[in-house]
Design a protein around this motif. Structure first.
Motif, PDB file in Angstrom:
ATOM      1  N   GLY A  15       6.581 150.575  31.302  1.00  0.00           N
ATOM      2  CA  GLY A  15       7.674 151.108  30.486  1.00  0.00           C
ATOM      3  C   GLY A  15       7.959 152.553  30.868  1.00  0.00           C
ATOM      4  N   ILE A  37       0.433 147.395  36.536  1.00  0.00           N
ATOM      5  CA  ILE A  37       0.406 146.003  36.053  1.00  0.00           C
ATOM      6  C   ILE A  37       1.448 145.858  34.944  1.00  0.00           C
ATOM      7  N   GLN A  58       3.861 142.857  32.779  1.00  0.00           N
ATOM      8  CA  GLN A  58       4.047 141.419  32.546  1.00  0.00           C
ATOM      9  C   GLN A  58       5.472 140.932  32.849  1.00  0.00           C
ATOM     10  N   ILE A  61      21.331 148.614  22.817  1.00  0.00           N
ATOM     11  CA  ILE A  61      22.152 148.686  21.596  1.00  0.00           C
ATOM     12  C   ILE A  61      23.614 148.498  21.991  1.00  0.00           C
ATOM     13  N   GLY A  80       1.842 140.614  35.810  1.00  0.00           N
ATOM     14  CA  GLY A  80       0.789 139.885  35.122  1.00  0.00           C
ATOM     15  C   GLY A  80       0.483 140.522  33.794  1.00  0.00           C
ATOM     16  N   ALA A  90      -2.331 141.988  31.379  1.00  0.00           N
ATOM     17  CA  ALA A  90      -3.710 142.483  31.297  1.00  0.00           C
ATOM     18  C   ALA A  90      -4.334 141.993  29.992  1.00  0.00           C
ATOM     19  N   TYR A 102       9.704 145.294  19.350  1.00  0.00           N
ATOM     20  CA  TYR A 102      10.781 145.628  18.419  1.00  0.00           C
ATOM     21  C   TYR A 102      11.531 144.341  18.095  1.00  0.00           C
ATOM     22  N   PHE A 121      16.642 143.859  20.919  1.00  0.00           N
ATOM     23  CA  PHE A 121      16.666 145.220  21.482  1.00  0.00           C
ATOM     24  C   PHE A 121      15.617 145.450  22.565  1.00  0.00           C
ATOM     25  N   GLY A 127       2.506 157.314  25.286  1.00  0.00           N
ATOM     26  CA  GLY A 127       3.686 156.582  24.829  1.00  0.00           C
ATOM     27  C   GLY A 127       3.537 156.029  23.420  1.00  0.00           C
ATOM     28  N   MET A 165       7.499 157.709  18.273  1.00  0.00           N
ATOM     29  CA  MET A 165       7.521 156.606  19.250  1.00  0.00           C
ATOM     30  C   MET A 165       8.873 156.651  19.949  1.00  0.00           C
ATOM     31  N   ILE A 189      11.210 157.963  23.734  1.00  0.00           N
ATOM     32  CA  ILE A 189      11.233 158.354  25.147  1.00  0.00           C
ATOM     33  C   ILE A 189      11.094 159.877  25.226  1.00  0.00           C
TER      34      ILE A 189
HETATM   35  C1  LIG Z   1      16.654 149.694  20.539  1.00  0.00           C
HETATM   36  C2  LIG Z   1      15.816 150.904  20.877  1.00  0.00           C
HETATM   37  C3  LIG Z   1      16.451 152.061  21.265  1.00  0.00           C
HETATM   38  C4  LIG Z   1      15.708 153.197  21.568  1.00  0.00           C
HETATM   39  N1  LIG Z   1      16.373 154.330  21.915  1.00  0.00           N
HETATM   40  C5  LIG Z   1      15.675 155.451  22.174  1.00  0.00           C
HETATM   41  C6  LIG Z   1      16.358 156.639  22.517  1.00  0.00           C
HETATM   42  O1  LIG Z   1      17.582 156.668  22.611  1.00  0.00           O
HETATM   43  N2  LIG Z   1      15.616 157.757  22.749  1.00  0.00           N
HETATM   44  C7  LIG Z   1      14.265 157.752  22.639  1.00  0.00           C
HETATM   45  O2  LIG Z   1      13.655 158.801  22.834  1.00  0.00           O
HETATM   46  N3  LIG Z   1      13.581 156.632  22.336  1.00  0.00           N
HETATM   47  C8  LIG Z   1      14.248 155.474  22.101  1.00  0.00           C
HETATM   48  N4  LIG Z   1      13.579 154.314  21.793  1.00  0.00           N
HETATM   49  C9  LIG Z   1      12.108 154.287  21.838  1.00  0.00           C
HETATM   50  C10 LIG Z   1      11.622 153.992  23.269  1.00  0.00           C
HETATM   51  O3  LIG Z   1      12.193 152.815  23.754  1.00  0.00           O
HETATM   52  C11 LIG Z   1      10.096 153.904  23.303  1.00  0.00           C
HETATM   53  O4  LIG Z   1       9.566 155.069  22.741  1.00  0.00           O
HETATM   54  C12 LIG Z   1       9.618 153.746  24.744  1.00  0.00           C
HETATM   55  O5  LIG Z   1      10.046 152.503  25.244  1.00  0.00           O
HETATM   56  C13 LIG Z   1       8.100 153.851  24.801  1.00  0.00           C
HETATM   57  O6  LIG Z   1       7.691 153.785  26.129  1.00  0.00           O
HETATM   58  P1  LIG Z   1       6.250 153.185  26.504  1.00  0.00           P
HETATM   59  O7  LIG Z   1       6.112 153.323  27.982  1.00  0.00           O
HETATM   60  O8  LIG Z   1       5.215 153.750  25.607  1.00  0.00           O
HETATM   61  O9  LIG Z   1       6.326 151.638  26.114  1.00  0.00           O
HETATM   62  P2  LIG Z   1       7.364 150.493  26.445  1.00  0.00           P
HETATM   63  O10 LIG Z   1       8.641 151.040  26.927  1.00  0.00           O
HETATM   64  O11 LIG Z   1       7.336 149.604  25.255  1.00  0.00           O
HETATM   65  O12 LIG Z   1       6.704 149.749  27.681  1.00  0.00           O
HETATM   66  C14 LIG Z   1       5.497 149.073  27.580  1.00  0.00           C
HETATM   67  C15 LIG Z   1       5.409 148.110  28.741  1.00  0.00           C
HETATM   68  O13 LIG Z   1       4.114 147.533  28.754  1.00  0.00           O
HETATM   69  C16 LIG Z   1       4.210 146.168  29.088  1.00  0.00           C
HETATM   70  N5  LIG Z   1       3.007 145.510  28.575  1.00  0.00           N
HETATM   71  C17 LIG Z   1       2.604 145.455  27.280  1.00  0.00           C
HETATM   72  N6  LIG Z   1       1.414 144.818  27.185  1.00  0.00           N
HETATM   73  C18 LIG Z   1       1.088 144.477  28.458  1.00  0.00           C
HETATM   74  C19 LIG Z   1      -0.037 143.808  29.004  1.00  0.00           C
HETATM   75  N7  LIG Z   1      -1.062 143.388  28.253  1.00  0.00           N
HETATM   76  N8  LIG Z   1      -0.070 143.586  30.354  1.00  0.00           N
HETATM   77  C20 LIG Z   1       0.956 144.015  31.139  1.00  0.00           C
HETATM   78  N9  LIG Z   1       2.051 144.669  30.657  1.00  0.00           N
HETATM   79  C21 LIG Z   1       2.095 144.901  29.333  1.00  0.00           C
HETATM   80  C22 LIG Z   1       5.501 145.722  28.411  1.00  0.00           C
HETATM   81  O14 LIG Z   1       6.011 144.553  29.014  1.00  0.00           O
HETATM   82  C23 LIG Z   1       6.395 146.943  28.612  1.00  0.00           C
HETATM   83  O15 LIG Z   1       7.150 146.848  29.787  1.00  0.00           O
HETATM   84  C24 LIG Z   1      14.301 153.163  21.486  1.00  0.00           C
HETATM   85  C25 LIG Z   1      13.655 151.971  21.111  1.00  0.00           C
HETATM   86  C26 LIG Z   1      14.398 150.848  20.806  1.00  0.00           C
HETATM   87  C27 LIG Z   1      13.715 149.580  20.400  1.00  0.00           C
END
Ligand SMILES: Cc1cc2nc3c(=O)[nH]c(=O)nc-3n(C[C@H](O)[C@H](O)[C@H](O)COP(=O)(O)OP(=O)(O)OC[C@H]3O[C@@H](n4cnc5c(N)ncnc54)[C@H](O)[C@@H]3O)c2cc1C
Length: 363
Positions: free
Chosen positions: A12, A31, A33, A44, A72, A74, A103, A107, A269, A278, A280
């Motif tokens: 992500g 890694i 999935q 959105i 894959g 984890a 979520y 979305f 994150g 929570m 970006i």
């Molecule tokens: C509709 C929506 C709009 C948003 N808009 C904004 C915005 O405008 N500005 C902002 O600052 N934030 C926004 N956010 C929040 C933002 O999307 C999150 O804070 C951000 O995605 C977090 O990043 P992350 O890398 O922690 O996790 P994520 O982006 O959730 O990525 C996690 C990744 O891990 C992978 N994964 C999970 N478990 C496993 C596993 N066991 N093995 C392998 N892969 C796995 C998932 O497939 C995913 O790709 C929004 C959220 C939503 C739902």
């Protein structure tokens, strides 16, 4: 000398950027999935402009030059490896877990299939186009932006935005919420504050029906969107020694973003309960810290000698209400022009497409 091995779980907003930044310096394995990265902020607008779906799912194949992206799931983490549900294990000197959050549909993908995510988005988009009335339960950034996008693209619909708080964005100076409320009302959105929806039939997907508010008012709508927050995905690390789950379901971490007894395991994150939201925006502070720290550690310096992570005191926020209007808090409340120029116009799509090696709109 052989490069140190870094295994990053989750591609992500944290995982892809950290993997890319360390690609040359370490032997990186990412890694993930899913076969593609998804941009939730643009998901959105994709509900009112389904052509965006082609632009907001980005395949991982051009992300890394030296390292590998392994598709894959984890299922376990030890101090020296990450194991997938296939049984394949990836040895690691350092591990970063950034499994993020889930979520309500449509979305974020609810599983690992991008095709299913696209179908869920297209289905809701078709229902939305036909709906005469919409109720949005939850007026955080997602609910507020959704109300604004629908009002901008499909004027004439009855749109109700419901919040249990007495004002929009109560964590920010009152001016931000007040201006957003005024702009939403200006495009016909009915903003209901201080009311909780009592009887949501589904928390994870939109549906047609009615919701009863705290004061007994019943709101019927052709489409009710539950948008009441992200759920951290922490199960991967819950059995790792020393891990503590916070009240929000996120994992606690020490001052160097380490959640467990393993000194070489880091989190960031949405998964990490380190004082940031929570968002970006949180990752725009955590990622540079993590990258800088890991570079030092890869060069042989002890983690504890590095500057500890400090979260945003009050993070900036950009809230477009469609492509033209909106408000933001960038250490002061700012209006349409800055919000449109920074986010509303293109939702950062070109920035992320470029990071994934896709320069043209469809490339
Ligand atoms: C509709 C929506 C709009 C948003 N808009 C904004 C915005 O405008 N500005 C902002 O600052 N934030 C926004 N956010 C929040 C933002 O999307 C999150 O804070 C951000 O995605 C977090 O990043 P992350 O890398 O922690 O996790 P994520 O982006 O959730 O990525 C996690 C990744 O891990 C992978 N994964 C999970 N478990 C496993 C596993 N066991 N093995 C392998 N892969 C796995 C998932 O497939 C995913 O790709 C929004 C959220 C939503 C739902």
């Amino acid at each position: 000398m052989a490069k140190k091995k870094i295994v990053i779980v989750g591609g992500g907003y944290v995982g892809f950027e950290v993997a890319q930044a360390l690609d040359e310096l370490a032997d990186v394995t990412l890694i993930e999935q899913r076969e593609a990265f998804v941009m939730p902020p643009a998901a959105i607008r994709a509900l009112v402009d389904p052509t965006l779906l082609d632009q907001i799912t980005l395949p991982y194949d051009k992300l890394l030059k030296s390292g590998q992206v392994v598709r894959g799931r984890a299922v376990s983490v030890s101090q020296s490896s990450v194991t997938l549900d296939t049984g394949d294990a990836y040895p690691a000197d350092f591990i970063v877990v950034a499994t993020g959050s889930s979520y309500a549909a449509p979305f974020k993908p609810s599983g690992d299939s991008i095709a299913e995510f696209r179908q869920a988005s297209a289905d809701v988009s078709a229902q939305l186009a036909k709906a005469r009335s919409v109720a949005i339960v939850g007026a955080g950034a997602v609910g507020t932006e959704l109300a604004g996008e629908i009002a901008a693209a499909q004027p004439g619909k009855s749109i109700t935005l419901i919040s249990s708080d007495d004002r929009l964005f109560p964590m920010y100076p009152a001016k931000l919420g007040a201006q957003l409320k005024r702009k939403l009302e200006g495009v016909g959105v009915n903003v209901v504050l201080g009311q909780r929806a009592q009887d949501l039939r589904h928390m994870d997907q939109p549906y047609q029906g009615a919701v009863t508010l705290t004061d007994g008012t019943v709101i019927e709508a052709d489409l009710i969107f539950p948008v009441i927050g992200s759920k951290p995905q922490s199960s991967l690390l819950q059995n790792v020694p020393g891990v503590t789950v916070g009240s929000s379901g996120r994992l606690k971490a020490d001052a160097w973003l380490r959640p467990s007894d393993y000194p070489n395991l880091f989190i960031a994150g949405d998964l990490a309960d380190v004082g940031d939201g929570m968002t970006i925006v949180a990752t725009t502070r955590q990622n540079p810290w993590l990258i800088k720290t890991l570079k030092k550690v890869l060069a042989g310096q002890p983690v504890e000698r590095q500057k500890p992570y400090s979260p945003w005191k009050k993070a900036p926020i950009l809230i477009p209400l469609g492509p033209v209007i909106g408000n933001s808090w960038l250490f002061a409340t700012v209006g349409n022009w800055i919000t449109r120029t920074m986010k509303g116009k293109d939702l950062f799509i070109p920035k992320y497409r470029k990071a994934f090696g896709l320069t043209s709109e469809r490339g």
